[in-house]
Design a protein around this motif. Structure first.
Motif, PDB file in Angstrom:
ATOM      1  N   LEU A 162     -64.523   1.079  16.017  1.00 45.99           N
ATOM      2  CA  LEU A 162     -64.240   2.108  17.018  1.00 45.99           C
ATOM      3  C   LEU A 162     -63.308   1.577  18.104  1.00 45.99           C
TER       4      LEU A 162
ATOM      5  N   MET B  51     -60.781  12.860  17.167  1.00 51.39           N
ATOM      6  CA  MET B  51     -61.180  11.483  16.876  1.00 51.39           C
ATOM      7  C   MET B  51     -60.525  10.519  17.875  1.00 51.39           C
TER       8      MET B  51
ATOM      9  N   TRP C  42     -67.047   6.951  12.537  1.00 49.76           N
ATOM     10  CA  TRP C  42     -66.638   7.209  13.920  1.00 49.76           C
ATOM     11  C   TRP C  42     -67.797   7.821  14.698  1.00 49.76           C
TER      12      TRP C  42
END
Length: 309
Positions: A233, A261, A200
């Motif tokens: 992503l 996140m 990430w």
């Protein structure tokens, strides 16, 4: 790792061309058990493959066309689909037909050598160059060496979920994969792909709040639309009534929140569809992975994780 590469990667090398140029070169390759490549011209009525190989035209007898053809565990379609494509083989003997030299070849022998090598040397986490050969709704079949097949399950292609592998790959595409496991008893190599496309944090490093970028809608929920910015992503955009799964859109990045996140997006406009999947960006293409953790440092969410035993 490149001792027995996927089919097509030896075809235009100087070593392959030199070995196929003369009788002496073929004899030397035969004695060394060297893997060569040529292009299949046709498959005859008996399912023998006729192969163009430099100065010569060789033949691969049906039973030598692939591992499993002789016992029926591999279907005949595996032979028919080789026409017009490069194949790997060893030279078994050189016959003389009416004054013309006719090399007799074995693709099965090259595949057996490649598979034995891979099963004996691969360990979980190792990175392999592979070539996409076939796409099904459940995964992508790839050539790991000399036409030996393995599969990357759709759930292991990327972190962002996709409806079909053709959202990521095209047939013939050269990609990388990581060894998930090796079943030496069954002669199987298990592969994964998502771990090579970055964490990430690695993916968000190319973005910042205030940017407007393109993405692909990968899910519509009551609370928003998930938009894929890269294969590993996605962010959440506010709902718009005209958005559909698979749409390409431009999105404004409102916020990036590593501790949660999350990426907050605003859909700006719908874009024309792309003719082919976008080029993949790999963050690792060699060596060996031991552990891969997707979530950023200090994130409250666990995130995806792969431990290569």
């Amino acid at each position: 790792m490149n001792t027995f590469p996927p089919e097509g990667r030896l075809l235009n090398t100087s070593e392959n061309q030199a070995a196929c140029a003369t009788k002496a070169g073929l004899i030397q390759a035969m004695e060394r058990r060297q893997v060569l490549e040529g292009r299949v011209l046709l498959c005859d009525a008996d399912h023998n493959l006729i192969v163009s190989m430099g100065s010569f035209t060789g033949v691969v007898p049906r039973e030598e066309a692939a591992i499993g053809i002789d016992d029926g565990s591999t279907r005949e379609i595996a032979i028919l689909t080789r026409v017009g494509k490069p194949i790997a083989f060893t030279v078994e003997r050189i016959e003389n037909e009416a004054g013309d030299l006719r090399p007799v070849l074995s693709r099965r022998s090259a595949q057996r050598m490649a598979l034995d090598h891979l099963l004996n040397t691969l360990e979980p986490g190792m990175i392999l160059p592979v070539t996409v050969t076939h796409l099904e709704p459940f995964g992508a079949f790839v050539d790991v060496g000399c036409g030996v097949a393995s599969m990357i399950g759709i759930e292991n292609i990327s972190v962002s979920r996709i409806p079909h592998p053709d959202c990521r790959f095209t047939v013939g595409q050269e990609i990388f994969a990581a060894v998930q496991g090796v079943d030496r008893e069954q002669g199987r190599i298990l592969l994964t792909h998502r771990e090579l496309l970055g964490t990430w944090a690695e993916n968000t490093a190319q973005f910042s709040p205030g940017m407007t970028v393109s993405g692909c809608v990968r899910g519509i929920k009551d609370y928003g639309a998930f938009v894929e910015l890269t294969p590993n992503l996605s962010g959440l955009a506010e709902l718009r009534g005209d958005l559909r799964d698979g749409d390409r859109v431009s999105v404004y990045i409102k916020a990036i929140l590593p501790e949660r996140m999350k990426i907050k997006l605003l859909a700006i406009d719908r874009l024309p569809p792309e003719a082919a999947p976008p080029a993949l960006r790999y963050f690792i293409t060699s060596g060996r992975l031991r552990r891969w953790h997707y979530a950023p440092e200090g994130c409250a969410k666990t995130g995806a994780e792969t431990v290569f035993e």
